[in-house]
Design a protein around this motif. Structure first.
Motif, short mmCIF file in Angstrom:
data_model
loop_
_atom_site.label_atom_id
_atom_site.label_comp_id
_atom_site.label_asym_id
_atom_site.label_seq_id
_atom_site.Cartn_x
_atom_site.Cartn_y
_atom_site.Cartn_z
N SER A 7 8.32 -18.52 -82.04
CA SER A 7 7.51 -16.99 -82.14
C SER A 7 8.47 -15.93 -82.07
CB SER A 7 6.46 -16.74 -81.44
OG SER A 7 6.61 -16.96 -80.11
N GLU A 8 8.43 -14.62 -82.46
CA GLU A 8 9.39 -13.53 -81.96
C GLU A 8 9.08 -13.28 -80.42
OE1 GLU A 8 8.92 -9.95 -84.64
OE2 GLU A 8 9.19 -11.27 -86.35
N ASP A 9 10.24 -13.04 -79.92
CA ASP A 9 10.16 -12.47 -78.52
C ASP A 9 9.76 -11.16 -78.32
OD1 ASP A 9 11.71 -14.90 -77.73
OD2 ASP A 9 13.54 -13.72 -77.93
N SER A 10 8.66 -11.05 -77.39
CA SER A 10 8.08 -9.71 -77.22
C SER A 10 8.91 -8.66 -76.60
CB SER A 10 6.54 -10.00 -76.42
OG SER A 10 6.02 -8.58 -76.05
N THR A 11 8.64 -7.33 -76.77
CA THR A 11 9.36 -6.19 -76.12
C THR A 11 8.43 -5.68 -75.12
OG1 THR A 11 9.01 -5.00 -77.89
CG2 THR A 11 11.05 -6.44 -77.79
N ASP A 12 7.11 -6.22 -75.22
CA ASP A 12 6.09 -5.49 -74.29
C ASP A 12 6.42 -5.56 -72.81
OD1 ASP A 12 3.76 -4.10 -73.09
OD2 ASP A 12 2.35 -5.25 -74.53
N LEU A 13 6.72 -4.52 -72.24
CA LEU A 13 7.17 -4.66 -70.65
C LEU A 13 5.89 -5.49 -69.96
CD1 LEU A 13 9.16 -1.58 -70.26
CD2 LEU A 13 10.07 -3.81 -70.68
N LYS A 14 4.70 -5.06 -70.38
CA LYS A 14 3.59 -5.80 -69.65
C LYS A 14 3.30 -7.03 -69.65
CE LYS A 14 0.90 -1.31 -70.36
NZ LYS A 14 -0.40 -0.61 -70.94
N VAL A 15 3.84 -7.55 -70.75
CA VAL A 15 3.83 -9.07 -71.04
C VAL A 15 4.98 -9.75 -70.63
CG1 VAL A 15 3.72 -10.66 -72.91
CG2 VAL A 15 2.56 -8.74 -73.13
N VAL A 16 6.17 -9.22 -70.79
CA VAL A 16 7.44 -9.96 -70.51
C VAL A 16 7.84 -9.70 -68.98
CG1 VAL A 16 8.62 -10.01 -72.80
CG2 VAL A 16 8.86 -8.11 -71.08
N LYS A 17 8.22 -10.73 -68.18
CA LYS A 17 8.64 -10.92 -66.81
C LYS A 17 9.94 -11.24 -66.87
CE LYS A 17 4.53 -9.71 -65.76
NZ LYS A 17 4.21 -8.11 -65.26
N PRO A 18 10.68 -10.91 -65.67
CA PRO A 18 12.09 -11.30 -65.35
C PRO A 18 12.18 -12.82 -65.34
CG PRO A 18 11.62 -9.52 -64.08
CD PRO A 18 10.37 -9.81 -64.70
N ARG A 19 13.15 -13.60 -65.86
CA ARG A 19 13.43 -14.83 -65.62
C ARG A 19 14.74 -15.20 -64.91
NH1 ARG A 19 16.85 -17.02 -69.08
NH2 ARG A 19 17.30 -15.84 -71.29
N ALA A 20 14.70 -16.59 -64.49
CA ALA A 20 16.16 -16.75 -63.85
C ALA A 20 17.11 -17.11 -65.12
CB ALA A 20 15.72 -18.26 -63.22
N GLU B 219 8.12 -14.26 -71.88
CA GLU B 219 6.87 -14.42 -71.76
C GLU B 219 6.40 -15.53 -70.85
OE1 GLU B 219 5.10 -12.95 -75.82
OE2 GLU B 219 7.03 -13.64 -76.20
N PRO B 220 5.89 -15.44 -69.66
CA PRO B 220 5.51 -16.60 -68.89
C PRO B 220 4.14 -16.99 -69.17
CG PRO B 220 5.29 -14.60 -67.71
CD PRO B 220 5.88 -13.97 -68.81
N LYS B 221 3.16 -16.27 -69.86
CA LYS B 221 1.77 -16.70 -69.99
C LYS B 221 1.46 -16.20 -71.47
CE LYS B 221 0.58 -16.54 -65.30
NZ LYS B 221 -0.52 -16.15 -64.17
N GLY B 222 0.34 -16.91 -72.07
CA GLY B 222 -0.17 -16.40 -73.11
C GLY B 222 0.54 -16.66 -74.49
N VAL B 223 1.53 -17.59 -74.36
CA VAL B 223 1.97 -17.90 -75.62
C VAL B 223 2.44 -19.45 -75.60
CG1 VAL B 223 3.26 -15.49 -75.97
CG2 VAL B 223 4.33 -17.38 -74.67
#
Length: 416
Positions: free
Chosen positions: A36-49, A220-224
């Motif tokens: 899937s395409e990577d989301s750019t929605d700041l409400k959905v994506v979270k920082p990752r290691a 995206e840590p959740k919902g995908v």
């Protein structure tokens, strides 16, 4: 084209349509899974290691650096002290207390493909060069892989505690090989370290954190659906088909269905790098999973399916598509072989006609040398069987063996 020439499906369909026939083809091969395409929605994506790959020539101290960071002793457990397959470890760094996932890739020549995979699934590459050896063949290859992957590089000049160390020469050699080092006004940080004594290790950690933060890594840590890479796979006693899986996005949990290449699994057991059972793995987390129907290939991209029936159908479709491609290639080989047989038969007839006229073979070669241009000794193949602990190692050895040979003798690997 002769009367015994085999047509491929596409050509046969075109000819049939030209004569007014309706062609029915199997259209049930369409179901598949795609990233899937990577989301750019700041409400959905979270920082990752960040995912950091350590690369370099064999015995330049890559695994020793990891040992220092995670206070363990992997190198002692490797055969001959050399890393044999990709290891993935999440560590919390001593000073910054930041979580970083490290990939340790083999450094010797046989593991070219595995190093390529390491670079292609990473955010930062640490290029390790021994201060007394400087740039070596696998160092040059690692530079190429990092450039192809388009990821930032940090140079770690290791073993600077040794008397024969010459880090300045290393910097000059790296610059000569296209590395834009900071010492010469470039952008690639160079850190002088000793993984054995701990010299410069805090500086290396700071550079990793700084370079990672500049990239603002998110997922995206959740919902995908879960996506990620198969790092390694093997058969384990009491566990069956297992693999090391690096999560790219989503949350992997027991019971999830994953499809990788031409196999699938229902995740039964999840363990971290210390062998401890876990129940969830988010982005940038390496985890060992079991439940595969057959071993996935190292480097395969895995995607979560909604349910078992979807996973089964996708795998069946991929297998059928692969079979169709194999059959198409076999058709080409058969046609080429038949064309050669016709050419050989025609050549033999010509030679026999000359012989009936009383000419010797030497006379014929002088009269029509082109008849003998393709005449050469039949090549003999030597067959090998490879036994390895993990699939990536077997593949690397196989590629090395199949590259051996000359015009008279070749090498092939038996495949099951």
């Amino acid at each position: 084209m002769t009367n015994d020439y085999i047509l491929d499906a596409e050509t046969a369909a075109l000819i049939a349509e030209e004569y007014g026939f309706q062609v029915n083809q199997d259209d049930n091969l369409g179901l598949d899974l795609f990233p899937s395409e990577d989301s750019t929605d700041l409400k959905v994506v979270k920082p990752r290691a960040p995912i950091v790959t350590i690369m370099g020539h064999v015995d330049h101290g890559k695994t020793t650096i990891l040992d220092y960071l995670r206070k363990s002793s992997i190198a002692k457990g490797e055969h001959g002290g050399i890393t044999q397959h990709i290891g993935a470890f999440s560590v919390v760094t001593p000073k910054s207390k930041k979580k970083i996932t490290f990939l340790d890739t083999p450094g010797h020549a046989a593991f070219l493909k595995m190093r390529e995979r390491g670079a292609n699934m990473t955010d930062v590459v640490i290029l390790v060069v021994a201060a007394e050896d400087s740039v070596m063949p696998q160092t040059v290859e690692a530079i190429k892989h990092a450039k192809n992957a388009g990821v930032p590089v940090i140079v770690a000049i290791n073993k600077c505690d040794k008397e024969e160390a010459n880090p300045d020469k290393v910097v000059a050699d790296l610059s000569a090989n296209g590395v834009d080092v900071e010492d010469y006004g470039g952008e690639v940080p160079v850190v002088r370290i000793s993984a054995k004594t701990g010299m410069g290790m805090e500086d290396l950690e700071e550079n990793i954190v700084a370079v990672s933060e500049l990239q603002e890594l998110k997922a995206e840590p959740k919902g995908v659906p879960v996506e990620g890479w198969i790092l390694e796979s093997n058969v384990q006693k009491g566990l069956g088909n297992a693999s090391t899986f690096l999560v790219k996005k989503g949350q992997l949990k027991p019971g999830a269905f994953l499809v990788a290449g031409t196999t699938w699994c229902k995740v039964k057991l999840m363990r971290n790098e210390f062998g401890k059972k876990i129940t969830v793995a988010g982005p940038s987390t390496p985890v060992e999973i079991s439940g595969w129907k057959s071993l996935p290939e190292a480097g395969d991209f895995a995607i979560q399916a909604k349910k078992e029936s979807v996973a089964r159908t996708v795998v069946d479709n991929r297998i059928r598509r692969k079979q169709m491609m194999d059959e198409a290639s076999q058709i080409d080989e058969m046609n080429q072989r038949r064309i050669k047989q016709l050419e050989d038969a025609k050549r033999d007839e010509t030679i026999q006609e000359y012989q009936r006229q009383g000419l010797t073979m030497d006379d014929i070669k002088e009269l029509e040398p082109e008849l003998f241009e393709n005449e050469k000794q039949e090549k003999k193949d030597v067959f090998f069987i490879i036994k390895a602990d993990v699939s990536g190692s077997a593949e690397a050895v196989s590629q090395s063996i199949e590259g051996l040979g000359n015009d008279e003798v070749g090498s092939k690997v038996f495949r099951s």
